[in-house]
Design an enzyme around this catalytic site. Structure first.
Site, PDB file in Angstrom:
ATOM      1  N   LYS A 138       0.829  -1.218   0.000  1.00  0.00           N
ATOM      2  CA  LYS A 138       0.000   0.000   0.000  1.00  0.00           C
ATOM      3  C   LYS A 138       0.860   1.263   0.000  1.00  0.00           C
ATOM      4  O   LYS A 138       0.648   2.164  -0.821  1.00  0.00           O
ATOM      5  CB  LYS A 138      -0.894   0.009   1.240  1.00  0.00           C
ATOM      6  N   ASN A 139       1.819   1.340   0.913  1.00  0.00           N
ATOM      7  CA  ASN A 139       2.539   2.609   1.061  1.00  0.00           C
ATOM      8  C   ASN A 139       3.518   2.878  -0.078  1.00  0.00           C
ATOM      9  O   ASN A 139       3.969   4.009  -0.245  1.00  0.00           O
ATOM     10  CB  ASN A 139       3.198   2.692   2.435  1.00  0.00           C
ATOM     11  N   ASP A 156       6.293  19.937   8.230  1.00  0.00           N
ATOM     12  CA  ASP A 156       7.387  20.918   8.222  1.00  0.00           C
ATOM     13  C   ASP A 156       8.622  20.399   7.482  1.00  0.00           C
ATOM     14  O   ASP A 156       9.333  21.167   6.814  1.00  0.00           O
ATOM     15  CB  ASP A 156       7.748  21.332   9.653  1.00  0.00           C
ATOM     16  N   GLN A 157       8.897  19.100   7.577  1.00  0.00           N
ATOM     17  CA  GLN A 157      10.102  18.568   6.911  1.00  0.00           C
ATOM     18  C   GLN A 157       9.905  18.512   5.389  1.00  0.00           C
ATOM     19  O   GLN A 157      10.853  18.674   4.626  1.00  0.00           O
ATOM     20  CB  GLN A 157      10.461  17.188   7.457  1.00  0.00           C
ATOM     21  N   CYS A 210      -5.234   8.235   8.755  1.00  0.00           N
ATOM     22  CA  CYS A 210      -5.363   7.799  10.152  1.00  0.00           C
ATOM     23  C   CYS A 210      -4.999   8.933  11.097  1.00  0.00           C
ATOM     24  O   CYS A 210      -4.062   9.694  10.845  1.00  0.00           O
ATOM     25  CB  CYS A 210      -4.429   6.624  10.429  1.00  0.00           C
ATOM     26  N   ARG A 229      -4.034  10.164   3.463  1.00  0.00           N
ATOM     27  CA  ARG A 229      -2.775  10.715   3.949  1.00  0.00           C
ATOM     28  C   ARG A 229      -1.808  10.986   2.799  1.00  0.00           C
ATOM     29  O   ARG A 229      -1.156  12.011   2.724  1.00  0.00           O
ATOM     30  CB  ARG A 229      -2.166   9.688   4.919  1.00  0.00           C
ATOM     31  N   ARG A 279      -9.115   0.361   3.664  1.00  0.00           N
ATOM     32  CA  ARG A 279      -8.177   1.313   3.032  1.00  0.00           C
ATOM     33  C   ARG A 279      -6.859   0.637   2.705  1.00  0.00           C
ATOM     34  O   ARG A 279      -6.131   1.107   1.834  1.00  0.00           O
ATOM     35  CB  ARG A 279      -7.875   2.477   4.005  1.00  0.00           C
ATOM     36  N   ASP A 309       3.611   0.549  12.285  1.00  0.00           N
ATOM     37  CA  ASP A 309       2.363   0.048  11.686  1.00  0.00           C
ATOM     38  C   ASP A 309       2.064  -1.399  12.086  1.00  0.00           C
ATOM     39  O   ASP A 309       1.029  -1.947  11.709  1.00  0.00           O
ATOM     40  CB  ASP A 309       2.410   0.189  10.152  1.00  0.00           C
ATOM     41  N   ARG A 352       0.143  15.460  12.712  1.00  0.00           N
ATOM     42  CA  ARG A 352       0.909  14.909  11.587  1.00  0.00           C
ATOM     43  C   ARG A 352       1.449  16.076  10.765  1.00  0.00           C
ATOM     44  O   ARG A 352       0.885  16.467   9.752  1.00  0.00           O
ATOM     45  CB  ARG A 352       0.025  13.954  10.769  1.00  0.00           C
ATOM     46  N   PRO A 353       2.578  16.647  11.216  1.00  0.00           N
ATOM     47  CA  PRO A 353       3.106  17.861  10.588  1.00  0.00           C
ATOM     48  C   PRO A 353       3.725  17.596   9.218  1.00  0.00           C
ATOM     49  O   PRO A 353       4.046  16.457   8.879  1.00  0.00           O
ATOM     50  CB  PRO A 353       4.181  18.324  11.576  1.00  0.00           C
TER      51      PRO A 353
END
Ligand code: EPZ
Length: 429
Positions: free
Chosen positions: A22-23, A125-126, A117, A93, A398, A306, A122-123
């Site tokens: 998935k990812n 900034d990076q 999720c 996401r 999902r 996960d 869940r920033p």
């Protein structure tokens, strides 16, 4: 409403074939934006996050053709907008990858901040730090992330302050067509990062070092189409390994890369589970009582966050007291209250969970709080006595292809039941 009804205490026996990761899929599909030509992508998992990502690309003007249930052709040559459709994109996401890909190809992107999720802040900034170093401006306005580089993208040196899967991939995407060399340090090393780099390289990119701490991207003028096969899903495989161990069964888990599973295999062995590695399969067998152990989640090659909820469930079935430390996300124990409904004895203090193994859980109506928490509820139900009903299963669907069919094929008693609105067995009792 749809739910899973599980009658537990059936030992899983047989074979399960793992789907594409998935990812990796949810990054490779938007990465196709960088390519002028047809990308044929194989071993694509049939899950709702992938369907949504393909719908988003179609909406933006890509040609998308399903060749068969696990193969898709995507042609983004004539994409007509750099704005991602808000409602569709904010539900997943991975929509943040649209920002890196659009920035790389068009030097402009307007993409809603990521959904998916919820387990704490869940920033991004990076991601923005990387885009800025490449010469882009970044902002969040009216529910969109705005990324602009009117003068083009130039290679740069970027040191990530946090090891982030999303930022690593996003910066890699943005830098692929940049002018010059980009060096990204302190990157994430997950198998799907290597897969995205391999996909881009197979289309003409020049990326080296994926899978190590430093990735180098030499910008190229353009990418052309080609065929690519996505790697097997590490977490889907790990979930079935844990399910086999929880039920005391024996299952050959096929179409995996055993190396990617070592972080999970090592913990299972510590707990008394037998795991035999084959070329592209692992045989999991549990014949003795489960032993306690301690688990700390870490970026790859550490134990995956996960897999944390599934590991906690397994430790409920072990003898003794175990400690689990979640070091990636701030708030990933929301599902513990659901497990307590099944009799689990777990105390959570910040990032640490103390699990008193009680050897057995009892079926109950529970909710899937998020994707992996939902999978953990299924594992709990498979090994519990009595009937477990798992609600809010859209979270699970999902990320797990044909979960019910795969589990049934190894002897689980699980059904997907449609419940008319208003008649749902809810938790008043
Ligand atoms: C990816 O999320 C996965 N999602 C997640 O899997 C997984 O839990 C996570 O990586 C960690 O392995 C996808 O690949 C789509 P991160 P991502 O950026 O990329 C902090 C699943 O169940 N951080 O590696 O969003 C962040 O707060 C999903 O399949 C920053 O501080 O995760 C977290 O503490 C759920 N600033 C840590 O880094 C940033 O800009 C790791 O996050 C980005 C992240």
């Amino acid at each position: 409403m749809t739910k899973y009804v599980i009658r537990g205490k059936r030992q899983l026996q047989g074979e399960i074939t793992i789907s594409g990761a998935k990812n990796a899929a949810v990054a490779i599909i938007p990465a196709a934006i960088l390519v002028k030509g047809v990308c044929r992508i194989e071993n694509v998992p049939k899950i709702s996050d992938v369907t949504k990502m393909l719908e988003i690309l179609k909406e933006m003007g890509a040609e998308v053709r399903l060749v068969n249930s696990s193969c898709v052709e995507i042609d983004c040559t004539h994409i007509r907008t750099q704005t991602a459709p808000q409602d569709m994109a904010r539900s997943i996401r991975a929509s943040y990858y649209l920002a890196g890909a659009l920035l790389g190809r068009f030097h402009h992107a307007k993409v809603p901040p990521p959904g998916g999720c919820y387990f704490g802040v869940r920033p991004v900034d990076q991601h923005f730090k990387g885009f800025n170093a490449l010469g882009a401006t970044t902002d969040i306005q009216n529910g969109y992330m705005l990324v602009d580089a009117p003068n083009g993208i130039r290679g740069a040196n970027i040191y990530l302050d946090v090891v982030s899967v999303g930022a690593t991939i996003n910066i890699m995407l943005a830098a692929t067509l940049a002018d010059g060399l980009t060096v990204i340090e302190n990157v994430a090393k997950e198998p799907h990062i290597v897969d995205v780099a391999n996909f881009l390289n197979s289309m003409g990119a020049r990326i080296s070092g994926a899978g190590t701490d430093v990735i180098k991207v030499r910008g190229v003028k353009e990418l052309a189409g080609g065929t690519y096969t996505i790697i097997p899903d590490q977490i889907e495989a790990g979930t079935y390994m844990v399910a086999t161990a929880a039920t005391g069964g024996e299952v050959l888990i096929k179409n995996v890369i055993p190396k990617h599973l070592e972080c999970i295999t090592a913990k299972l062995i510590e707990m008394g589970v037998t795991v035999e590695e084959r070329d592209d399969a692992v045989l999991v067998r549990r014949a003795v009582p489960l032993r306690k152990t301690n688990v700390k989640t870490m970026p790859y090659p550490g134990f995956p966050t996960d897999m944390q909820p599934q590991a906690v469930v397994l430790l409920c079935y072990a003898q003794g007291t175990s400690l689990v430390t979640e070091s990636v996300w701030d708030n990933r124990y929301r599902y513990v209250d659901e497990l307590k409904r099944m009799g689990a004895n777990i105390q959570v203090d910040g990032k640490v969970a103390v699990i008193e193994g009680i050897g057995d859980l009892t079926g109950a109506p529970v909710k899937a709080c998020d994707l992996r928490a939902g999978a953990a509820m299924v594992v709990a139900g498979l090994a519990a006595s009595g009937v477990t009903e798992v609600e809010d299963i859209s979270h699970i669907e999902r990320g797990y292809e044909d979960l019910v069919e795969k589990l049934k094929s190894v002897g689980a008693d699980i059904t997907r039941v449609e419940v008319p609105d208003g008649t749902a067995l809810r938790r008043a009792q």
